[in-house]
Design a protein around this motif. Structure first.
Motif, PDB file in Angstrom:
ATOM      1  N   LEU A 199       0.829  -1.206   0.000  1.00  0.00           N
ATOM      2  CA  LEU A 199       0.000   0.000   0.000  1.00  0.00           C
ATOM      3  C   LEU A 199       0.863   1.254   0.000  1.00  0.00           C
ATOM      4  O   LEU A 199       0.552   2.238  -0.685  1.00  0.00           O
ATOM      5  CB  LEU A 199      -0.913   0.014   1.230  1.00  0.00           C
ATOM      6  CG  LEU A 199      -2.167  -0.861   1.185  1.00  0.00           C
ATOM      7  CD1 LEU A 199      -2.836  -0.873   2.554  1.00  0.00           C
ATOM      8  CD2 LEU A 199      -3.147  -0.366   0.119  1.00  0.00           C
ATOM      9  N   ALA A 200       1.942   1.230   0.766  1.00  0.00           N
ATOM     10  CA  ALA A 200       2.860   2.377   0.794  1.00  0.00           C
ATOM     11  C   ALA A 200       3.393   2.653  -0.609  1.00  0.00           C
ATOM     12  O   ALA A 200       3.485   3.810  -1.038  1.00  0.00           O
ATOM     13  CB  ALA A 200       4.011   2.115   1.762  1.00  0.00           C
ATOM     14  N   GLY A 201       3.717   1.592  -1.334  1.00  0.00           N
ATOM     15  CA  GLY A 201       4.212   1.750  -2.695  1.00  0.00           C
ATOM     16  C   GLY A 201       3.169   2.358  -3.622  1.00  0.00           C
ATOM     17  O   GLY A 201       3.488   3.145  -4.523  1.00  0.00           O
ATOM     18  N   MET A 202       1.903   2.009  -3.401  1.00  0.00           N
ATOM     19  CA  MET A 202       0.826   2.585  -4.214  1.00  0.00           C
ATOM     20  C   MET A 202       0.733   4.094  -4.006  1.00  0.00           C
ATOM     21  O   MET A 202       0.497   4.856  -4.955  1.00  0.00           O
ATOM     22  CB  MET A 202      -0.504   1.908  -3.871  1.00  0.00           C
ATOM     23  CG  MET A 202      -0.577   0.450  -4.290  1.00  0.00           C
ATOM     24  SD  MET A 202      -2.039  -0.425  -3.665  1.00  0.00           S
ATOM     25  CE  MET A 202      -3.325   0.235  -4.738  1.00  0.00           C
ATOM     26  N   TYR A 203       0.926   4.539  -2.761  1.00  0.00           N
ATOM     27  CA  TYR A 203       0.876   5.969  -2.486  1.00  0.00           C
ATOM     28  C   TYR A 203       2.150   6.685  -2.913  1.00  0.00           C
ATOM     29  O   TYR A 203       2.125   7.886  -3.215  1.00  0.00           O
ATOM     30  CB  TYR A 203       0.618   6.216  -1.000  1.00  0.00           C
ATOM     31  CG  TYR A 203      -0.839   6.095  -0.617  1.00  0.00           C
ATOM     32  CD1 TYR A 203      -1.768   7.052  -1.026  1.00  0.00           C
ATOM     33  CD2 TYR A 203      -1.296   5.030   0.157  1.00  0.00           C
ATOM     34  CE1 TYR A 203      -3.107   6.955  -0.673  1.00  0.00           C
ATOM     35  CE2 TYR A 203      -2.637   4.919   0.507  1.00  0.00           C
ATOM     36  CZ  TYR A 203      -3.535   5.888   0.081  1.00  0.00           C
ATOM     37  OH  TYR A 203      -4.866   5.785   0.416  1.00  0.00           O
ATOM     38  N   LEU A 204       3.268   5.982  -2.928  1.00  0.00           N
ATOM     39  CA  LEU A 204       4.522   6.605  -3.350  1.00  0.00           C
ATOM     40  C   LEU A 204       4.460   7.049  -4.810  1.00  0.00           C
ATOM     41  O   LEU A 204       4.884   8.158  -5.152  1.00  0.00           O
ATOM     42  CB  LEU A 204       5.691   5.626  -3.171  1.00  0.00           C
ATOM     43  CG  LEU A 204       6.332   5.546  -1.790  1.00  0.00           C
ATOM     44  CD1 LEU A 204       7.304   4.377  -1.730  1.00  0.00           C
ATOM     45  CD2 LEU A 204       7.055   6.849  -1.456  1.00  0.00           C
ATOM     46  N   THR A 205       3.944   6.189  -5.674  1.00  0.00           N
ATOM     47  CA  THR A 205       3.929   6.493  -7.104  1.00  0.00           C
ATOM     48  C   THR A 205       2.549   6.922  -7.600  1.00  0.00           C
ATOM     49  O   THR A 205       2.440   7.533  -8.663  1.00  0.00           O
ATOM     50  CB  THR A 205       4.360   5.263  -7.915  1.00  0.00           C
ATOM     51  OG1 THR A 205       3.457   4.164  -7.666  1.00  0.00           O
ATOM     52  CG2 THR A 205       5.772   4.833  -7.519  1.00  0.00           C
ATOM     53  N   GLY A 206       1.517   6.598  -6.825  1.00  0.00           N
ATOM     54  CA  GLY A 206       0.158   6.769  -7.300  1.00  0.00           C
ATOM     55  C   GLY A 206      -0.247   5.597  -8.169  1.00  0.00           C
ATOM     56  O   GLY A 206       0.602   4.835  -8.641  1.00  0.00           O
ATOM     57  N   VAL A 207      -1.536   5.439  -8.371  1.00  0.00           N
ATOM     58  CA  VAL A 207      -2.053   4.364  -9.227  1.00  0.00           C
ATOM     59  C   VAL A 207      -2.817   5.007 -10.373  1.00  0.00           C
ATOM     60  O   VAL A 207      -3.917   5.532 -10.178  1.00  0.00           O
ATOM     61  CB  VAL A 207      -2.968   3.407  -8.437  1.00  0.00           C
ATOM     62  CG1 VAL A 207      -3.489   2.308  -9.361  1.00  0.00           C
ATOM     63  CG2 VAL A 207      -2.229   2.795  -7.253  1.00  0.00           C
ATOM     64  N   HIS A 216       9.916   7.293 -15.538  1.00  0.00           N
ATOM     65  CA  HIS A 216      11.227   7.939 -15.698  1.00  0.00           C
ATOM     66  C   HIS A 216      11.141   9.454 -15.795  1.00  0.00           C
ATOM     67  O   HIS A 216      12.150  10.142 -15.711  1.00  0.00           O
ATOM     68  CB  HIS A 216      11.930   7.378 -16.948  1.00  0.00           C
ATOM     69  CG  HIS A 216      12.017   5.889 -16.971  1.00  0.00           C
ATOM     70  ND1 HIS A 216      12.759   5.179 -16.046  1.00  0.00           N
ATOM     71  CD2 HIS A 216      11.422   4.963 -17.777  1.00  0.00           C
ATOM     72  CE1 HIS A 216      12.633   3.879 -16.292  1.00  0.00           C
ATOM     73  NE2 HIS A 216      11.836   3.726 -17.318  1.00  0.00           N
ATOM     74  N   ASN A 217       9.918   9.970 -15.980  1.00  0.00           N
ATOM     75  CA  ASN A 217       9.749  11.415 -16.090  1.00  0.00           C
ATOM     76  C   ASN A 217       8.466  11.828 -15.377  1.00  0.00           C
ATOM     77  O   ASN A 217       7.409  11.997 -16.006  1.00  0.00           O
ATOM     78  CB  ASN A 217       9.708  11.831 -17.565  1.00  0.00           C
ATOM     79  CG  ASN A 217       9.839  13.333 -17.741  1.00  0.00           C
ATOM     80  OD1 ASN A 217       9.625  14.100 -16.800  1.00  0.00           O
ATOM     81  ND2 ASN A 217      10.192  13.761 -18.947  1.00  0.00           N
ATOM     82  N   PRO A 218       8.532  11.967 -14.035  1.00  0.00           N
ATOM     83  CA  PRO A 218       7.327  12.259 -13.239  1.00  0.00           C
ATOM     84  C   PRO A 218       6.548  13.495 -13.702  1.00  0.00           C
ATOM     85  O   PRO A 218       5.336  13.560 -13.530  1.00  0.00           O
ATOM     86  CB  PRO A 218       7.886  12.460 -11.824  1.00  0.00           C
ATOM     87  CG  PRO A 218       9.187  11.714 -11.826  1.00  0.00           C
ATOM     88  CD  PRO A 218       9.726  11.855 -13.219  1.00  0.00           C
ATOM     89  N   ASN A 241      -0.731  15.435 -15.579  1.00  0.00           N
ATOM     90  CA  ASN A 241      -2.075  15.613 -16.127  1.00  0.00           C
ATOM     91  C   ASN A 241      -2.830  14.316 -16.371  1.00  0.00           C
ATOM     92  O   ASN A 241      -3.936  14.345 -16.938  1.00  0.00           O
ATOM     93  CB  ASN A 241      -1.991  16.406 -17.434  1.00  0.00           C
ATOM     94  CG  ASN A 241      -1.473  17.818 -17.206  1.00  0.00           C
ATOM     95  OD1 ASN A 241      -1.820  18.470 -16.224  1.00  0.00           O
ATOM     96  ND2 ASN A 241      -0.616  18.277 -18.112  1.00  0.00           N
ATOM     97  N   ILE A 242      -2.273  13.182 -15.962  1.00  0.00           N
ATOM     98  CA  ILE A 242      -2.984  11.929 -16.182  1.00  0.00           C
ATOM     99  C   ILE A 242      -3.978  11.679 -15.038  1.00  0.00           C
ATOM    100  O   ILE A 242      -3.855  12.260 -13.951  1.00  0.00           O
ATOM    101  CB  ILE A 242      -2.025  10.731 -16.329  1.00  0.00           C
ATOM    102  CG1 ILE A 242      -1.322  10.413 -15.003  1.00  0.00           C
ATOM    103  CG2 ILE A 242      -1.002  10.969 -17.425  1.00  0.00           C
ATOM    104  CD1 ILE A 242      -0.480   9.135 -15.059  1.00  0.00           C
ATOM    105  N   ASP A 243      -4.952  10.836 -15.295  1.00  0.00           N
ATOM    106  CA  ASP A 243      -5.955  10.516 -14.279  1.00  0.00           C
ATOM    107  C   ASP A 243      -5.437   9.421 -13.347  1.00  0.00           C
ATOM    108  O   ASP A 243      -4.901   8.403 -13.812  1.00  0.00           O
ATOM    109  CB  ASP A 243      -7.244  10.021 -14.945  1.00  0.00           C
ATOM    110  CG  ASP A 243      -7.964  11.129 -15.694  1.00  0.00           C
ATOM    111  OD1 ASP A 243      -7.848  12.296 -15.262  1.00  0.00           O
ATOM    112  OD2 ASP A 243      -8.627  10.826 -16.703  1.00  0.00           O
TER     113      ASP A 243
END
Length: 248
Positions: free
Chosen positions: A148-156, A166-168, A173-175
């Protein structure tokens, strides 16, 4: 009767009697915990995975024994004791195990519903999978908290193909189904670490170092890095190590 387990013939007699005892407890006394032991016996001692699968499945279906739901889910996932693997069958039994409050079943169901990539045949359902993972973490499964922590780190992202790791900046602008949230990521990583997850401790160390989701603190970063190292050494020696406890 006592057995000399150093003698081969007595070991054989002991294991045969154990099988008889488990069969009686399962089929005559109808005790679900003994049925699970019988399936474990068929798996570990007899190496009869097909019969073990049958007992795990019926013990889940007939007696709602959560650990048997988990085991049969694993069998379906791997194709053990079956003609072939079946991810959707596996998910069905992981979900039932989770409903019966087995945290590892919740973890597996959550991962299957949120995972993407080749070879995945289960229909993605991130909100449902998230709820399973949260239930698992709430029941103190360290892997679920780390996941779950990983899901919040990068977002889903709603569409994983749009996400650029590689380019946050291109992800602005993505959903997102779950937006990046460093404070939530830190909170969950810290819980995973406290439950003994090596990778969660490493993430806590890195987040303290960068000041991501928590005030930057290099001393705490070093401390959690050392905790991760200690847990890793405990894992390598095959000994169970609790959070912040030394080896006995």
């Amino acid at each position: 009767m006592s057995y000399d387990l150093k003698r081969e013939e007595e070991v054989k007699q002991f294991t045969e009697n154990l099988g008889i005892e488990y069969r009686f407890g399962c089929y005559q006394e109808k005790k679900p915990e003994v049925c699970h032991l019988l399936a474990d016996y068929l798996e570990a001692i007899k190496k009869d995975y097909k019969k073990a699968a049958t007992v795990y499945k019926s013990n889940c279906d007939d007696y709602n024994y959560s650990k048997s739901c988990l085991k049969y889910g694993n069998y379906a996932m791997m194709g053990r004791g079956r003609d072939s693997a079946d991810q959707n069958e596996a998910l069905k039994y992981f979900e039932k195990g989770c409903e019966l409050n087995d945290p590892v079943s919740c973890l597996h169901a959550g991962v299957m519903l949120t995972a993407t990539g080749p070879g995945t045949t289960v229909q993605r359902d991130v909100p449902k999978g998230y709820n399973y993972l949260k239930k698992s973490c709430d029941q103190n499964d360290d892997k679920a908290c780390h996941y779950l922590a990983g899901m919040y780190l990068t977002g889903v992202p709603k569409n994983p193909k749009e996400y650029n790791p590689h380019n946050p900046e291109k992800n602005a602008n993505i959903d997102f189904l779950i937006r990046p949230d460093m404070k939530q990521a830190f909170k969950l990583a810290l819980k995973g670490c406290e439950l003994g997850n090596i990778y969660a401790c490493a993430n806590v160390s890195l987040m303290y170092k960068k000041g991501d989701g928590v005030e930057q603190n290099l001393d705490e970063s070093k401390r959690y890095f050392q905790i991760a190292q200690t847990l890793q050494k405990g894992h390598e020696t095959g000994q169970t190590l609790q959070f912040q406890q030394g080896l006995s």
